[in-house]
Design a protein around this motif. Sequence first.
Motif, mmCIF file in Angstrom:
data_model
loop_
_atom_site.group_PDB
_atom_site.id
_atom_site.type_symbol
_atom_site.label_atom_id
_atom_site.label_comp_id
_atom_site.label_asym_id
_atom_site.label_seq_id
_atom_site.Cartn_x
_atom_site.Cartn_y
_atom_site.Cartn_z
ATOM 1 N N GLU A 181 11.460 16.584 -6.974
ATOM 2 C CA GLU A 181 10.696 17.743 -7.417
ATOM 3 C C GLU A 181 10.459 18.797 -6.348
ATOM 4 O O GLU A 181 10.074 19.926 -6.659
ATOM 5 C CB GLU A 181 9.332 17.290 -7.959
ATOM 6 N N LEU A 182 10.673 18.457 -5.068
ATOM 7 C CA LEU A 182 10.348 19.393 -4.002
ATOM 8 C C LEU A 182 11.348 20.543 -3.979
ATOM 9 O O LEU A 182 12.559 20.321 -3.861
ATOM 10 C CB LEU A 182 10.365 18.669 -2.645
ATOM 11 N N PRO A 237 2.388 -0.804 0.640
ATOM 12 C CA PRO A 237 2.900 -0.785 -0.739
ATOM 13 C C PRO A 237 4.313 -0.215 -0.827
ATOM 14 O O PRO A 237 4.526 0.922 -1.257
ATOM 15 C CB PRO A 237 1.883 0.116 -1.448
ATOM 16 N N ARG A 238 5.280 -1.004 -0.457
ATOM 17 C CA ARG A 238 6.654 -0.511 -0.359
ATOM 18 C C ARG A 238 7.190 0.034 -1.687
ATOM 19 O O ARG A 238 7.838 1.084 -1.731
ATOM 20 C CB ARG A 238 7.571 -1.623 0.153
ATOM 21 N N SER A 239 6.932 -0.671 -2.775
ATOM 22 C CA SER A 239 7.480 -0.236 -4.063
ATOM 23 C C SER A 239 6.875 1.094 -4.495
ATOM 24 O O SER A 239 7.589 2.028 -4.886
ATOM 25 C CB SER A 239 7.235 -1.295 -5.136
ATOM 26 N N ALA A 240 5.546 1.197 -4.413
ATOM 27 C CA ALA A 240 4.885 2.441 -4.819
ATOM 28 C C ALA A 240 5.267 3.583 -3.890
ATOM 29 O O ALA A 240 5.459 4.725 -4.332
ATOM 30 C CB ALA A 240 3.374 2.247 -4.837
ATOM 31 N N TRP A 241 5.385 3.300 -2.600
ATOM 32 C CA TRP A 241 5.758 4.330 -1.639
ATOM 33 C C TRP A 241 7.191 4.806 -1.893
ATOM 34 O O TRP A 241 7.489 6.002 -1.831
ATOM 35 C CB TRP A 241 5.615 3.778 -0.226
ATOM 36 N N SER A 242 8.066 3.860 -2.190
ATOM 37 C CA SER A 242 9.459 4.216 -2.484
ATOM 38 C C SER A 242 9.556 5.062 -3.751
ATOM 39 O O SER A 242 10.303 6.036 -3.799
ATOM 40 C CB SER A 242 10.292 2.942 -2.630
ATOM 41 N N LEU A 282 2.569 11.710 0.681
ATOM 42 C CA LEU A 282 1.182 11.249 0.665
ATOM 43 C C LEU A 282 0.389 11.967 -0.422
ATOM 44 O O LEU A 282 -0.448 11.358 -1.093
ATOM 45 C CB LEU A 282 0.537 11.462 2.030
ATOM 46 N N ALA A 283 0.664 13.257 -0.619
ATOM 47 C CA ALA A 283 -0.038 13.996 -1.667
ATOM 48 C C ALA A 283 0.212 13.367 -3.031
ATOM 49 O O ALA A 283 -0.720 13.138 -3.808
ATOM 50 C CB ALA A 283 0.411 15.460 -1.664
ATOM 51 N N ARG A 284 1.453 13.061 -3.322
ATOM 52 C CA ARG A 284 1.787 12.441 -4.601
ATOM 53 C C ARG A 284 1.136 11.068 -4.721
ATOM 54 O O ARG A 284 0.641 10.678 -5.786
ATOM 55 C CB ARG A 284 3.302 12.329 -4.742
ATOM 56 N N PHE A 285 1.137 10.325 -3.607
ATOM 57 C CA PHE A 285 0.562 8.983 -3.588
ATOM 58 C C PHE A 285 -0.930 9.034 -3.920
ATOM 59 O O PHE A 285 -1.451 8.191 -4.647
ATOM 60 C CB PHE A 285 0.787 8.376 -2.198
ATOM 61 N N VAL A 286 -1.615 10.042 -3.384
ATOM 62 C CA VAL A 286 -3.046 10.197 -3.650
ATOM 63 C C VAL A 286 -3.278 10.676 -5.075
ATOM 64 O O VAL A 286 -4.138 10.151 -5.799
ATOM 65 C CB VAL A 286 -3.672 11.168 -2.630
ATOM 66 N N HIS A 317 8.455 8.471 -2.962
ATOM 67 C CA HIS A 317 9.489 9.157 -2.179
ATOM 68 C C HIS A 317 10.575 9.726 -3.091
ATOM 69 O O HIS A 317 10.999 10.878 -2.931
ATOM 70 C CB HIS A 317 10.084 8.178 -1.166
ATOM 71 N N ARG A 318 11.022 8.932 -4.042
ATOM 72 C CA ARG A 318 12.048 9.423 -4.976
ATOM 73 C C ARG A 318 11.515 10.590 -5.793
ATOM 74 O O ARG A 318 12.231 11.571 -6.028
ATOM 75 C CB ARG A 318 12.484 8.278 -5.903
#
Length: 493
Positions: free
Chosen positions: A153-154, A139-144, A368-372, A147-148
């Motif tokens: 926020e980090l 899922p390139r779009s969701a992963w990108s 990955l945390a945000r993705f989950v 990432h942004r």
Amino acid sequence: MTSSGTNRGGPPNSLPTIQAPWPAAWELLLPAAAAPARARGRTLQTALREAVRSGRLAPGTRLPSSRDLAGDLGVSRGLVTEAYEQLTAEGYLRSDRGAGTWVGEAVRAVGPRARDRAPRRAGVLADFVAGTPDLSLFPRSAWSAAHRGVLAELPHQALGYPDPRGLPRLRTALAELLVRRRGVVADPERVIVVSGVAQAMTLLGFVLHARGTPGVGVENPGSPEHGSLFASAGIGAVALPLDGEGLAMAELRASGVRAVVTTPAHQFPTGIAYSARRRAELLDWARSVDGLLIEDDYDGEFRYDRAPVGALQGLDPEHVAYTGSVSKSLAPGLRLGWLLVPASHVEEVVERKRTMDLGNPVLDQALLARFVERGDYDRQLRRCRRAYRERRDVLVAALEEHFPGARVSGIAAGLHVVAALPGRYGPQDRFLARAAAAGVTVRPTAHYGETAVDGVRLVLGYAHLPPARIRDGVRLMADAVRDQGARREPSAP
């Protein structure tokens, strides 16, 4: 390019002088002439090194004078002189004052890798080797977007050395995910973020070795990797046979091992799911010997005929270490996975993780945390499940059409099937040779340790192949068998 001729005597104590193959080697130096002025010298040095390493300039080859080479390339003589001096200092070249410059004999040319040397054969259409997901589904779009969001926020302090257990945010997200989807007992303090199942096995191997464990049981047939991973930690692997319900208990008890790797949700490669009775027997065995069951849940999410069976770990988290990864659901190249261990093993595993790599990259963990957390991982699982179920159905239908009498065994799950073809398609070695000649790559069950059987038994991976290629690959195998049979028996109807 101007040639400086040959020195018949060559440099003292050198290999015979070889006339430089400048028409071919010259092409490698052209980027230096076209490079920006500030990078020209570095580019020339790199090009010369590669020409020597690749063997285009063999040991003993005499190079043009710095004046001639500079004139041919259209660069300054000083730039060429500096390049010659640098490579002479590194050992690539040899130079004697007033006698010229040669390729040194210290360098041994590195030939091209086999995969670079051998061009792909025309007609290679399908690779049915199991274990690879469809990487185009990543899922390139969701992963990108994730990432942004993470970069925005980090906090700065989070980029320091991480907790070797893993980012607390990710461990919490994984614990909630695994409780909800796989029925595990998951305290975030017992979740350790790892670089895939391979690292999880290696970490456990080191801990078991330090405790004096002489051997770990592994399924046979099973994943060839398990044994090699434990061997790297100094522990031997004890091959244990299966029956129709899972690991054969009599052989397990007789083996003397106190730790064993299992794939109970979808055994690899046979495709069976451990029966409820066998799961209970395994847990009874582990309690009786104070042993450890290592549950490799490599594709437990992908069940197509019913809801996935929950993890074995949920029944006894003090005797089961549970591991999985995103290799099948997202991509193996991410190198992200998880390991849940009994309380008695936590500190030792964490310490091994710390000394091994100081923890996984923070950005990847936060991503990955945000993705989950945002539900993207659940959506990805649903997307993959739909695609892989369709491809399994296509493969089964193609086998029925082109290999009448073929039998597919194992549950409707995962990323591969086991197919037994009727005896008329054997012997197996000849079948595999014909398939390879037809451009189809396939592995037999014997590759994974199954005892030789009559007929043809294949492990067919399908997740990475589009439906059309699955159909064509099966048809190619069938055509190869028919063609060979026709040539062998020309009078047959």
